[in-house]
Design a protein around this motif. Structure first.
Motif, PDB file in Angstrom:
ATOM      1  N   HIS A 270       0.850  -1.240   0.143  1.00 27.29           N
ATOM      2  CA  HIS A 270      -0.063   0.020  -0.032  1.00 27.29           C
ATOM      3  C   HIS A 270       0.882   1.347  -0.191  1.00 27.29           C
ATOM      4  CE1 HIS A 270      -3.086  -2.889   1.457  1.00 27.29           C
ATOM      5  NE2 HIS A 270      -3.836  -1.893   0.782  1.00 27.29           N
ATOM      6  N   LEU A 271       2.054   1.181   0.706  1.00 20.25           N
ATOM      7  CA  LEU A 271       2.951   2.366   0.860  1.00 20.25           C
ATOM      8  C   LEU A 271       3.385   2.653  -0.884  1.00 20.25           C
ATOM      9  CD1 LEU A 271       4.433   4.659   2.323  1.00 20.25           C
ATOM     10  CD2 LEU A 271       6.358   3.037   2.707  1.00 20.25           C
ATOM     11  N   MET A 272       3.834   1.663  -1.341  1.00 18.17           N
ATOM     12  CA  MET A 272       4.281   1.596  -2.863  1.00 18.17           C
ATOM     13  C   MET A 272       3.239   2.035  -3.835  1.00 18.17           C
ATOM     14  SD  MET A 272       7.113  -1.701  -2.910  1.00 18.17           S
ATOM     15  CE  MET A 272       7.541  -1.398  -4.507  1.00 18.17           C
ATOM     16  N   GLU A 273       2.085   1.683  -3.593  1.00 20.27           N
ATOM     17  CA  GLU A 273       1.021   2.164  -4.449  1.00 20.27           C
ATOM     18  C   GLU A 273       0.629   3.555  -4.003  1.00 20.27           C
ATOM     19  OE1 GLU A 273      -2.566   2.104  -6.829  1.00 20.27           O
ATOM     20  OE2 GLU A 273      -0.747   0.655  -6.671  1.00 20.27           O
ATOM     21  N   LYS A 274       0.784   4.000  -2.889  1.00 16.45           N
ATOM     22  CA  LYS A 274       0.642   5.239  -2.541  1.00 16.45           C
ATOM     23  C   LYS A 274       1.800   6.435  -3.323  1.00 16.45           C
ATOM     24  CE  LYS A 274       0.029   8.568   1.389  1.00 16.45           C
ATOM     25  NZ  LYS A 274      -0.048   8.520   3.026  1.00 16.45           N
ATOM     26  N   VAL A 275       3.235   6.075  -3.059  1.00 18.87           N
ATOM     27  CA  VAL A 275       4.042   7.104  -3.565  1.00 18.87           C
ATOM     28  C   VAL A 275       4.502   6.775  -5.035  1.00 18.87           C
ATOM     29  CG1 VAL A 275       4.968   7.237  -1.233  1.00 18.87           C
ATOM     30  CG2 VAL A 275       5.970   5.302  -2.863  1.00 18.87           C
ATOM     31  N   GLY A 276       3.961   5.345  -5.557  1.00 17.75           N
ATOM     32  CA  GLY A 276       4.473   5.354  -7.041  1.00 17.75           C
ATOM     33  C   GLY A 276       5.915   5.090  -7.196  1.00 17.75           C
ATOM     34  N   LYS A 277       6.731   4.713  -6.402  1.00 21.91           N
ATOM     35  CA  LYS A 277       7.971   4.460  -6.474  1.00 21.91           C
ATOM     36  C   LYS A 277       8.613   4.174  -4.968  1.00 21.91           C
ATOM     37  CE  LYS A 277       9.492   9.314  -4.916  1.00 21.91           C
ATOM     38  NZ  LYS A 277      10.150  10.513  -5.140  1.00 21.91           N
ATOM     39  N   VAL A 278      10.088   3.689  -5.200  1.00 18.07           N
ATOM     40  CA  VAL A 278      10.641   3.260  -3.946  1.00 18.07           C
ATOM     41  C   VAL A 278      10.281   4.377  -2.960  1.00 18.07           C
ATOM     42  CG1 VAL A 278      12.821   2.518  -2.893  1.00 18.07           C
ATOM     43  CG2 VAL A 278      12.325   1.839  -5.418  1.00 18.07           C
ATOM     44  N   PRO A 279       9.984   4.011  -1.846  1.00 15.44           N
ATOM     45  CA  PRO A 279       9.658   5.104  -0.530  1.00 15.44           C
ATOM     46  C   PRO A 279      10.837   5.405  -0.123  1.00 15.44           C
ATOM     47  CG  PRO A 279       8.063   3.154  -0.562  1.00 15.44           C
ATOM     48  CD  PRO A 279       9.076   2.685  -1.520  1.00 15.44           C
ATOM     49  N   LYS A 280      10.829   6.774   0.642  1.00 15.89           N
ATOM     50  CA  LYS A 280      12.011   7.229   1.145  1.00 15.89           C
ATOM     51  C   LYS A 280      12.290   6.333   2.598  1.00 15.89           C
ATOM     52  CE  LYS A 280      13.192  10.038  -1.973  1.00 15.89           C
ATOM     53  NZ  LYS A 280      14.510   9.895  -2.540  1.00 15.89           N
ATOM     54  N   ASP A 281      13.289   6.516   3.300  1.00 13.74           N
ATOM     55  CA  ASP A 281      13.594   5.885   4.489  1.00 13.74           C
ATOM     56  C   ASP A 281      12.590   6.228   5.604  1.00 13.74           C
ATOM     57  OD1 ASP A 281      15.551   4.118   5.791  1.00 13.74           O
ATOM     58  OD2 ASP A 281      15.457   5.896   6.937  1.00 13.74           O
ATOM     59  N   ARG A 282      12.242   7.509   5.623  1.00 15.54           N
ATOM     60  CA  ARG A 282      11.218   7.974   6.700  1.00 15.54           C
ATOM     61  C   ARG A 282       9.785   7.328   6.630  1.00 15.54           C
ATOM     62  NH1 ARG A 282       7.575  11.618   7.113  1.00 15.54           N
ATOM     63  NH2 ARG A 282       7.821  12.314   4.995  1.00 15.54           N
ATOM     64  N   LEU A 283       9.463   7.207   5.404  1.00 10.20           N
ATOM     65  CA  LEU A 283       8.124   6.506   5.117  1.00 10.20           C
ATOM     66  C   LEU A 283       8.112   5.069   5.287  1.00 10.20           C
ATOM     67  CD1 LEU A 283       6.592   8.383   1.963  1.00 10.20           C
ATOM     68  CD2 LEU A 283       5.991   8.692   4.338  1.00 10.20           C
ATOM     69  N   CYS A 284       9.295   4.429   4.971  1.00  8.01           N
ATOM     70  CA  CYS A 284       9.476   3.000   5.104  1.00  8.01           C
ATOM     71  C   CYS A 284       9.533   2.641   6.658  1.00  8.01           C
ATOM     72  CB  CYS A 284      10.824   2.345   4.562  1.00  8.01           C
ATOM     73  SG  CYS A 284      10.837   2.683   2.708  1.00  8.01           S
ATOM     74  N   ARG A 285      10.113   3.605   7.483  1.00 11.92           N
ATOM     75  CA  ARG A 285      10.194   3.037   8.949  1.00 11.92           C
ATOM     76  C   ARG A 285       8.860   3.373   9.553  1.00 11.92           C
ATOM     77  NH1 ARG A 285      15.412   2.261  10.690  1.00 11.92           N
ATOM     78  NH2 ARG A 285      17.062   2.761   9.212  1.00 11.92           N
ATOM     79  N   LYS A 286       7.989   4.597   9.218  1.00 14.60           N
ATOM     80  CA  LYS A 286       6.945   4.740   9.636  1.00 14.60           C
ATOM     81  C   LYS A 286       5.743   3.785   9.324  1.00 14.60           C
ATOM     82  CE  LYS A 286       3.552   8.597   9.983  1.00 14.60           C
ATOM     83  NZ  LYS A 286       3.191   9.925   9.440  1.00 14.60           N
ATOM     84  N   GLU A 287       5.619   3.450   8.274  1.00 14.88           N
ATOM     85  CA  GLU A 287       4.535   2.813   7.931  1.00 14.88           C
ATOM     86  C   GLU A 287       4.713   1.139   7.894  1.00 14.88           C
ATOM     87  OE1 GLU A 287       1.692   3.884   7.267  1.00 14.88           O
ATOM     88  OE2 GLU A 287       2.272   6.094   7.134  1.00 14.88           O
ATOM     89  N   VAL A 288       6.421   0.774   7.391  1.00 15.60           N
ATOM     90  CA  VAL A 288       6.296  -0.643   7.387  1.00 15.60           C
ATOM     91  C   VAL A 288       7.130  -1.246   8.603  1.00 15.60           C
ATOM     92  CG1 VAL A 288       7.038  -2.380   5.516  1.00 15.60           C
ATOM     93  CG2 VAL A 288       6.214  -0.292   4.897  1.00 15.60           C
ATOM     94  N   ARG A 289       7.931  -0.430   9.435  1.00 11.90           N
ATOM     95  CA  ARG A 289       9.020  -0.621  10.223  1.00 11.90           C
ATOM     96  C   ARG A 289      10.133  -1.242   9.781  1.00 11.90           C
ATOM     97  NH1 ARG A 289       8.518  -4.310  14.039  1.00 11.90           N
ATOM     98  NH2 ARG A 289       7.017  -5.746  12.720  1.00 11.90           N
TER      99      ARG A 289
END
Length: 1408
Positions: free
Chosen positions: A1083-1102
């Motif tokens: 869902h995060l990759m669907e939202k951003v349409g690319k490789v997510p940044k580190d801050r978003l990855c840690r926040k959403e995916v841990r």
């Protein structure tokens, strides 16, 4: 026990104060003053108890011989020493400030820390902070002074005052108030007469419910008037004035606002000729009888009586005619509510807010004498005398009110001290011979023996303090009718200070936790020392009650002595004995002995001597006179003396050792002691040696170890026990009570106690017979001693077989003193004595020690069963017992099976279980070597109870945890050590490290084989692999950044042979650890349409940005493993457990849960696998503008992230054309990115001097370039896309990057030859054009002139940047053109162009 004079404060240099106030007097040293005081006549021993209440006082000259006037020579000397008597002094009740004034001069001193003061009693001194003259009118002198501490309004206050206000009364009638530094705050003229006295009342909480609270007020006495100022308004006014002065000082201006005048009440006291002193008794409400009596006396028969008794303020005065007067100011009558004051208040507040006016008179500014206006003096309200004590010839000098307002003490001109009952208005007591006496009061509250500080429950005593300066004596009397309880010889030139107030500004909430008074009464000596009185409460009691209070005071003194001492001395022992001997109540004496027993610095011999002294003192009396407390105290002494005796004996054994014959052969000793066969003894020795070898191979784990050399004090020993005293009379004289271990002691102290008793059995050279004798004669419970022995033995796993003989002797000795009925039980029952020991062995993590203890107890239990009639002989020798037992066993026939006791079977089972656990513990304690920078983990704890309560899979779970902690791979567990991949160390590694790791693997594999032989079912291959897989996943879940654990988990999962178990474990892994994270990432990759940044990855995916690709790759592998297992067909596995462990309980094992999992849906698995591969491609190649979930239709989106066993409506190949086109473009980009990685690899290989190794990073790119096109074709087939399109695209991308050999392999799989030929013709044209026009331009132009114009024009029109790598050899171009000609059929529109290109390329080959 007695009253004491204690040091309160002292002046830093009192001679400077004296020289400033009295510059004409000669200086006297403090030593000379003390010498003069010692040489003066009189004393407290002379006629102090003769006060003859009935003696008539005929004239003022009627005085005792002690009160005669001194000679003229002494009078001159007295003038020199009596300077304190001539001063006006006020000491703050907070002991933070003192003010001394004489005429127009004043000195203010404050407590300050003195770093050079080496005295141990006090480290602060009264140091001068300000001195000067403060008169503002000609000829006015200081007549009264008061130091008033004010409460702090801050929440962070620690109970002390915020600041202290100095209130000064002048002979002009002015009342002025100053800060501690002498800054004037407030000045007001209240009356035109001199101020005679300043007294204050502050808030005191009521002693009990229903008692009225006393209001705060300031009382100012003039000659004919009495002024009272409300404490709350005074407190607020002083705060405002101080703040205003602080602002003016900060701004640097002298002009400031004058505060509004104080609101006050002014009474004109009538009916008394002259008033010298007064005190306010507060507000009271009379009872109806007193109300009617007062109305009848004042108004006669026609007096009107109010329905409710009116409240009144009572004032008590002393003076002339009347000697003592009582005034009542009824609340609600005409009071001086001044309209002018109210108007001035409003006006001044308004002016303060609007603007800063010019300076006002009396507020720090000077005005011209011409502008000065005399303030208006309010008239006083008449207040008539209610009644008094008429005595025309007697003049009352001073009057002092008791703290509880019940009594008042006065001094007069006849040298008498009179005690008055305030409520009844009568004199109840009179003392004579106290000319110029100074009085004070001290209130003492009773100390609760149990620490209860409830003020409503504690009693209060009042003591009257009388200082007779002419006699140099300070006396303490009990009010009202009690005797004199203390007297002190003091200097004749002292001043007695008794402030009857505390800190102003408190209420019923803020007063909690605040000590309003540091002292109640203080004596100021001319030497500069200030002392206060410390009076114990019991001095106020009668003989009946003072007995207990006296003992409580002695107990308190004993506690102080024990607390202030840190080492044992003869003087300390003598003091303690004397204090205990003086105590009369046995229960309090017992509390004192408890304090002695708790002193860690006292020796056992000192404690025993003290106990003996107390016991002799009590037993010297007739036993018939003993009360119950005395009987209990005697038994208390006997029990504690016995404990101290045990301490001495055990301590002696611990400090001395005896040489015994060492054991020659441990096998023979085990066979003889435990009655074992040679094979059984050899088996036990083998088990212990194997455990020692495995445990010594690595680093030792953390163990609880005892410090044998540490000192265990007698106090610590006594505190470990609790004595239950028997209070019934029918108890045997030898049985004084029972002793048990205290329930609330810490585990450390309990362990120290066990160590103290049993540490000697660890020494192989110690003879255990002495310890056995001491334990048997100790009169302690065998259960208690056995509990301590078991606790000590199981506290450390480092127990050896050489210690077994001593342990056997102690266990057998303790068993011999237990009741036989506890040991020998009917068949089918279990002895509680052995049951407790077995449970301790089962619960212990020290498996080796538990195993040895179980062997010893099994042997002792079998002896008890075989010889139940043997009488217990504590002093019998062990060898003789063993010999007699062996002989009796040989003579008697074997017992029948029906008479065997259940304990033997239980011990046999326990020993076998402990052997299994010992084998498992040996594996878990093999410490891995520090390879690859890994830290050595802590060894896992294991016990029989842990396995029994861990379920059927407890053993495999523990082994899985160990494998995970040791970072072992499947190859490390099952392959020979020399073939293990994990031992490969790249580079120039140290051979020692590799050898160490191989040795570690050999020990692990060897111990696992031993464990498999003992526990074949628990160590089954698939079970072990499943648990290793799960534990690695659990470890990854704790640290999601460490993907190595997740990869190892999948490796173990892939090796599970049974497909059903593999599918179940994989399904558990997916739902427990990966599903939620996988869904969040999608869902995060669907939202951003690319490789997510580190801050978003840690926040959403841990997960971090760098770990995302590895996690999705592991998800792909897991789904692939589950799909493979889903396609295989296997039978449902059956997992058994060993017969010895059939009675385990606990949660279901992992394999049971995995088998019970529902079968997965292959179509749903395939759908998740397709999504995972797409996400992995985006993360690996950093693709942008791709919404991964948009590549699926509605059915696919609804089916994603469901449980894998569900059966939703899955998508088909007939989908929307837009989604199909998006998928096609996405997969083409994946192939292009994969080939781009090959371009980097080729560039690196061309720049390197050596070819890439199979494990190099370049090789990984080659494998990726091969894997991703295959995955694309696999997914394209699932989605129903044109596979030939992706193959052609793959071929073109390979030729574009100059990877001709790989392209030729893929070219063979292309079906559409015409289209691929046309696409390759364009690539061949670009290569040819680059070769002719760029790399070989001079010859190339000449060569182009020989070809057809159509070919030449076509080559020149081609874009040079179409290919990523156009620079290739002529042979490669010729090979590509040959493939083009082969794929294009004759008659095709581009066939002729291709043939012409073939001829041109042949010419190019000859040119190159």
């Amino acid at each position: 026990m007695s009253c004491q004079l204690t040091l309160l404060a002292h002046f830093s240099d009192i001679s400077k104060v004296k020289s400033y106030l009295f510059p004409n007097l000669k200086e006297d040293s403090p030593e000379r003053l003390l010498k003069n005081a010692a040489n003066d006549g009189g004393g407290w021993e002379v006629d102090w108890d003769d006060w003859n209440e009935g003696e008539e006082e005929d004239s003022e000259s009627a005085s005792t011989p002690m009160e005669e006037e001194a000679t003229s020579e002494s009078t001159i000397s007295d003038t020199k020493h009596s300077w304190l008597q001539d001063c006006v002094i006020s000491l703050s009740p907070a002991n933070d400030m003192i003010a001394i004034a004489h005429e127009q001069k004043i000195v203010l001193l404050s407590q300050k820390y003195d770093p050079q003061n080496k005295e141990a009693d006090i480290d602060t001194k009264l140091t001068k902070v300000w001195e000067g003259t403060i008169h503002q009118e000609e000829g006015e002198n200081i007549t009264a002074i008061l130091c008033l501490p004010l409460a702090s309004q801050k929440r962070s206050t620690q109970g002390g005052p915020d600041w202290t206000c100095v209130i000064v009364g002048f002979s002009s009638g002015h009342l002025r108030m100053y800060t501690e530094s002498g800054t004037l705050l407030l000045s007001q003229l209240l009356h035109t007469e001199p101020v005679q006295k300043l007294k204050c009342h502050t808030y005191e909480p009521p002693r009990y419910l229903g008692l009225a609270e006393q209001h705060e007020e300031l009382v100012i006495l003039f000659k004919r008037a009495l002024v009272t100022i409300d404490g709350f308004s005074l407190f607020q006014s002083l705060r405002a004035c101080r703040n205003q002065v602080a602002r003016a000082t900060a701004s640097g201006t002298d002009s400031s606002l004058q505060p509004p005048p104080l609101a006050y009440k002014k009474w004109g006291l009538q009916g008394q000729e002259r008033i010298l002193d007064c005190c306010s008794c507060g507000v009271g409400t009379p009872n109806p009888f007193d109300q009617m009596k007062a109305a009848a006396v004042l108004g006669g028969p026609s007096a009107t009586i109010r329905p409710t008794p009116p409240a009144h303020s009572m004032y008590l005065t002393s003076g002339i005619d009347h000697y003592v007067g009582f005034f009542y100011a009824v609340e609600g009558s005409a009071q001086p509510i001044l309209s002018e004051v109210a108007f001035a208040v409003a006006h001044k507040l308004k002016s303060a807010i609007m603007s800063a006016a010019s300076g006002w008179l009396g507020f720090g500014s000077k005005q011209r004498e011409d502008d000065k206006q005399k303030p208006k003096i309010e008239p006083e309200t008449p207040l008539s005398l209610r009644y008094g004590l008429p005595d025309k010839r007697r003049q009352g000098d001073n009057i002092f009110l008791s703290p509880n307002n019940n009594y008042a003490a006065t001094t007069d001109s006849f040298g008498r001290v009179t005690l008055l009952d305030v409520e009844n208005g009568i004199a109840v007591r009179m003392w004579k011979g106290y000319r110029d006496a100074q009085l004070g009061w001290i209130e003492v509250r009773e100390d609760s023996p149990h620490g209860n500080h409830d003020q409503e429950l504690s009693r209060v005593a009042q003591f009257l303090i009388i200082y007779a300066p002419r006699r140099g004596i300070l006396e303490v009397w009990t009010a009202a009718n009690g005797p004199r309880v203390a007297a002190f010889n003091v200097n004749k030139w002292c001043r007695l200070v008794c402030p009857s107030y505390g800190i102003m500004g408190l209420n019923n909430v803020t007063c909690r936790g605040v000590k309003t008074k540091v002292f109640q009464c203080a004596l100021i000596e001319p030497t500069g020392v200030i002392k206060t009185l410390d009076i114990p409460f019991h001095l106020a009691l009668s003989d009946k009650n003072s007995k207990r209070a006296r003992d409580l005071h002695l107990l308190k003194k004993l506690k102080t002595v024990m607390k202030d001492t840190s080492e044992e001395t003869e003087s300390l022992e003598s003091t303690v004995k004397n204090l205990l001997k003086d105590m009369r109540i046995a229960s309090i004496k017992q509390q004192g002995m408890d304090r002695v027993m708790g002193a860690k610095y006292l020796s056992a011999s000192c404690m025993r001597r003290t106990l003996k002294m107390c016991l002799e003192q009590v037993t010297s009396k007739d036993e018939d006179t003993w009360d119950i407390d005395t009987k209990l105290f005697v038994r208390y002494c006997h029990l504690h003396d016995n404990l101290l005796k045990i301490y001495n004996e055990v301590n002696t054994i611990n400090q001395t050792t005896e040489r015994t014959t060492p054991v020659a052969d441990i096998t023979e000793e085990l066979m003889q002691t435990f009655r074992l066969s040679e094979s059984e003894a050899a088996h036990i020795i083998t088990q212990m040696e194997q455990c020692d070898v495995q445990g010594s191979g690595g680093k030792e784990g953390r163990r609880v170890k005892f410090d044998v050399e540490s000192k265990f004090s007698p106090a610590s020993f006594i505190s470990c026990f609790h004595c239950h005293l028997h209070c019934t009379d029918d108890q045997d004289s030898s049985q004084h009570g029972s002793v048990t271990i205290a329930t609330r002691i810490s585990d450390e102290k309990r362990s120290n106690l066990a160590n103290f008793f049993c540490q000697s059995i660890l020494r192989e050279t110690t003879c255990p017979s002495k310890l056995s004798t001491v334990l048997q004669d100790s009169k302690l419970s065998p259960q208690l001693l056995m509990k301590l022995l078991v606790m000590f033995w199981l506290s450390d796993d480092n127990r050896k077989l050489a210690m077994t003989l001593n342990l056997y002797h102690i266990v057998k000795s303790l068993t011999s003193i237990i009741d036989k009925s506890t040991l020998i039980v009917p068949p089918g029952e279990v002895s509680s004595w052995w049951l407790n020991i077995r449970e301790a062995c089962h619960h212990s993590n020290a498996v080796q020690a538990a195993y040895i203890l179980a062997l010893v107890c099994r042997s002792v239990a079998s002896e008890v069963i075989d010889s139940p009639l043997v009488s217990k002989d504590p002093d019998a020798d062990t060898e003789s017992e063993v010999q007699s037992t062996s002989e009796s066993q040989s003579d008697q026939p074997p017992r029948e099976s029906q008479s065997e006791v259940e304990d033997c079977q239980q011990w046999n089972t326990s020993v076998k279980k402990l052997e299994d656990v010992l084998c498992l513990s040996c594996l878990l304690h093999i410490a891995p070597s520090e390879v690859k920078g890994q830290a050595v983990p802590e060894s896992l704890a294991v016990s029989v109870t842990k396995l029994m309560e861990g379920g059927r899979g407890a053993v495999s779970e523990l082994v899985g945890c160990y494998v995970t902690q040791s970072s072992l791979h499947p190859s490390d567990l099952f392959l020979p050590c020399h073939m293990s991949e994990s031992t490969e160390i790249q580079g120039d590694a140290m051979e020692a490290t590799e050898t160490s790791f191989q040795s570690f693997l050999e020990r692990v594999q060897g111990q696992m084989e031993v464990l498999k032989q003992r526990l074949p079912h628990s160590m089954e291959g698939d079970v072990l692999l499943a648990n290793c897989c799960w534990e690695n996943a659990v470890q990854w879940n704790k640290d999601t950044e460490c993907l190595k654990n997740l990869e190892s988990s999948l490796e173990f999962l892939r090796l599970i042979q049974n497909a059903i178990l593999r599918q179940g474990v994989g399904s558990l892994l997916w739902h427990m650890f990966l599903a939620k994270t996988f869904s969040a990432a999608a869902h995060l990759m669907e939202k951003v349409g690319k490789v997510p940044k580190d801050r978003l990855c840690r926040k959403e995916v841990r997960l971090s940005e760098g770990s995302m690709a590895g996690f999705i790759g592991c998800a792909c592998d897991l789904l692939d493993i589950i799909m493979e297992a889903n396609c295989e067909a296997n039978e449902v596995p059956v997992f058994n457990i060993e017969h010895l462990w059939q009675d385990v309980r606990g949660p279901a094992s992992l394999v049971e849960l995995a088998i019970d999992q529902k079968t997965t849906n292959y179509g749903l698995l395939r759908l998740h696998y397709q999504l995972a591969v797409m996400m992995h491609a985006i993360l690996v190649f950093g693709m942008k503008s791709v919404k991964v979930l948009s590549l699926f239709d509605t059915k696919g989106k609804n089916s994603l992230f469901l449980d894998l066993h569900q059966h939703p409506l899955l998508p088909s190949q007939n989908i929307d054309a837009f989604i199909s086109t998006s998928r096609k473009n996405f997969f083409a980009r994946v192939i292009s990115n994969a080939i781009l990685s090959l371009d980097v690899t080729k560039h690196n290989q061309s720049s390197a001097t050596s070819p890439a190794s199979p494990t190099s990073p370049n090789r990984k790119f080659v494998d990726a370039a091969t894997k991703w096109p295959a995955l694309v074709l696999e997914l394209a087939k699932d989605f129903g896309l044109d596979l030939d399109f992706f193959k052609r695209h793959h071929v073109c991308e390979l030729y574009s990057g100059a990877h001709d050999r790989m392209a030729e392999e893929v070219l063979l799989t292309v079906n559409d030859h015409e289209l691929i030929g046309s696409q390759l013709l364009l690539i061949a044209g670009h290569r040819t054009a680059y070769f002719l026009l760029d790399s070989h331009k001079s010859k190339g132009l000449d060569l182009l002139t020989s070809v057809s114009p159509a070919l030449s024009t076509w080559l020149k029109s081609l874009d040079k940047g179409h290919l990523r790598q156009p620079n290739v050899s002529a042979e490669d171009i010729a090979m590509l053109v040959q493939h083009v000609a082969n794929n294009l059929p004759e008659g095709y529109s581009e066939y002729e162009l291709a043939i012409s290109l073939v001829d041109l390329v042949q010419s190019m080959s000859s040119m190159s």
